[in-house]
Design a protein around this motif. Structure first.
Motif, PDB file in Angstrom:
ATOM      1  N   ASP A  76       6.304  -6.276   8.867  1.00 18.31           N
ATOM      2  CA  ASP A  76       5.788  -5.469   9.699  1.00 18.31           C
ATOM      3  C   ASP A  76       4.182  -4.894   9.306  1.00 18.31           C
ATOM      4  O   ASP A  76       3.940  -4.430  10.274  1.00 18.31           O
ATOM      5  CB  ASP A  76       6.538  -4.070  10.624  1.00 18.31           C
ATOM      6  CG  ASP A  76       6.310  -3.205   9.605  1.00 18.31           C
ATOM      7  OD1 ASP A  76       6.810  -3.529   7.977  1.00 18.31           O
ATOM      8  OD2 ASP A  76       6.644  -2.299   9.559  1.00 18.31           O
ATOM      9  N   ARG A 107      -0.301  -6.751  16.832  1.00 16.07           N
ATOM     10  CA  ARG A 107       1.064  -5.680  17.790  1.00 16.07           C
ATOM     11  C   ARG A 107       1.955  -6.881  18.556  1.00 16.07           C
ATOM     12  O   ARG A 107       3.646  -6.068  18.567  1.00 16.07           O
ATOM     13  CB  ARG A 107       0.430  -5.164  18.568  1.00 16.07           C
ATOM     14  CG  ARG A 107      -0.157  -3.324  18.037  1.00 16.07           C
ATOM     15  CD  ARG A 107      -0.459  -2.113  18.637  1.00 16.07           C
ATOM     16  NE  ARG A 107      -0.488  -0.797  18.059  1.00 16.07           N
ATOM     17  CZ  ARG A 107      -2.086   0.014  18.364  1.00 16.07           C
ATOM     18  NH1 ARG A 107      -2.555  -0.420  19.860  1.00 16.07           N
ATOM     19  NH2 ARG A 107      -2.653   0.829  18.147  1.00 16.07           N
ATOM     20  N   ARG A 112       3.225  -3.601  12.342  1.00 15.90           N
ATOM     21  CA  ARG A 112       2.769  -2.382  12.730  1.00 15.90           C
ATOM     22  C   ARG A 112       2.298  -1.182  11.075  1.00 15.90           C
ATOM     23  O   ARG A 112       1.620  -0.122  11.713  1.00 15.90           O
ATOM     24  CB  ARG A 112       4.189  -1.184  12.196  1.00 15.90           C
ATOM     25  CG  ARG A 112       5.573  -2.358  13.683  1.00 15.90           C
ATOM     26  CD  ARG A 112       4.505  -1.750  14.811  1.00 15.90           C
ATOM     27  NE  ARG A 112       5.585  -2.482  15.640  1.00 15.90           N
ATOM     28  CZ  ARG A 112       5.176  -3.568  16.484  1.00 15.90           C
ATOM     29  NH1 ARG A 112       3.290  -3.102  16.394  1.00 15.90           N
ATOM     30  NH2 ARG A 112       5.904  -3.785  17.054  1.00 15.90           N
ATOM     31  N   GLU A 144      -1.772   2.524   9.462  1.00 18.66           N
ATOM     32  CA  GLU A 144      -0.612   2.292  10.776  1.00 18.66           C
ATOM     33  C   GLU A 144      -1.011   1.785  12.117  1.00 18.66           C
ATOM     34  O   GLU A 144      -1.984   2.469  13.149  1.00 18.66           O
ATOM     35  CB  GLU A 144       0.360   3.765  11.276  1.00 18.66           C
ATOM     36  CG  GLU A 144       0.953   3.733   9.682  1.00 18.66           C
ATOM     37  CD  GLU A 144       2.296   2.750   8.637  1.00 18.66           C
ATOM     38  OE1 GLU A 144       2.333   2.182   9.603  1.00 18.66           O
ATOM     39  OE2 GLU A 144       1.913   2.627   7.835  1.00 18.66           O
ATOM     40  N   ASN A 146       0.711   1.353  14.819  1.00 23.54           N
ATOM     41  CA  ASN A 146       2.313   1.446  16.234  1.00 23.54           C
ATOM     42  C   ASN A 146       1.752   1.883  17.204  1.00 23.54           C
ATOM     43  O   ASN A 146       0.248   2.564  18.203  1.00 23.54           O
ATOM     44  CB  ASN A 146       2.602   2.951  15.405  1.00 23.54           C
ATOM     45  CG  ASN A 146       2.761   2.642  13.725  1.00 23.54           C
ATOM     46  OD1 ASN A 146       3.573   1.689  13.606  1.00 23.54           O
ATOM     47  ND2 ASN A 146       4.284   3.513  14.052  1.00 23.54           N
TER      48      ASN A 146
END
Length: 146
Positions: A76, A107, A112, A144, A146
């Motif tokens: 990821d 994404r 991630r 990050e 996310n």
């Protein structure tokens, strides 16, 4: 010009600047051909990655590498291979705009986090990483997404 040619022109400028700053990748036709092959694999979807190209302005290249001997991507995580903004376009938010566009696409690919390394001789790049939210340790950073 087509997208591949736009990428090649900007990436050649990136390699020259990178070499002047003491970077490990030299501005040779061989290194340009390697990155063109990575670009082609990203464009075709053969491997996960994104090339954001703004003709005459800048380029942002990140993802995984096709040759598993050099694969620096965890499931990821993508690696930022380079960011280049033409000198007359700097300090106008171009790198941020390109990075954000890349993050949206990454994404969708299941990425991630972004991993990046900066040159010790490039404090502007390190400051840019910190302002973008990367967790920086030495010359290495993770963002990050996310």
């Amino acid at each position: 010009m087509n997208r591949r040619n736009d990428f090649a022109q900007l990436w050649a400028e990136y390699l020259q600047e990178h070499e002047k700053l003491g970077g490990y990748v030299k501005a040779t036709s061989r290194s340009l051909l390697f990155f063109l092959s990575v670009f082609d694999q990203y464009e075709s979807g053969a491997i996960r990655g994104v090339a954001i190209v703004e003709p005459g302005v800048g380029v942002f290249l990140c993802g995984e590498l096709g040759d598993k001997r050099y694969d620096v991507v965890e499931e990821d995580r993508a690696y930022v291979l380079g960011t280049y903004v033409a000198p007359d376009q700097r300090r106008a938010g171009v790198a941020k705009r390109m990075r954000n566009a890349a993050i949206e696409k990454l994404r969708d690919m299941g990425i991630r986090s972004l991993e990046a390394t900066v040159l010790a001789s490039d404090p502007i790049a390190e400051a840019s990483m910190r302002s973008a939210g990367y967790t920086v340790t030495g010359l290495h950073g993770i963002l990050e997404v996310n």
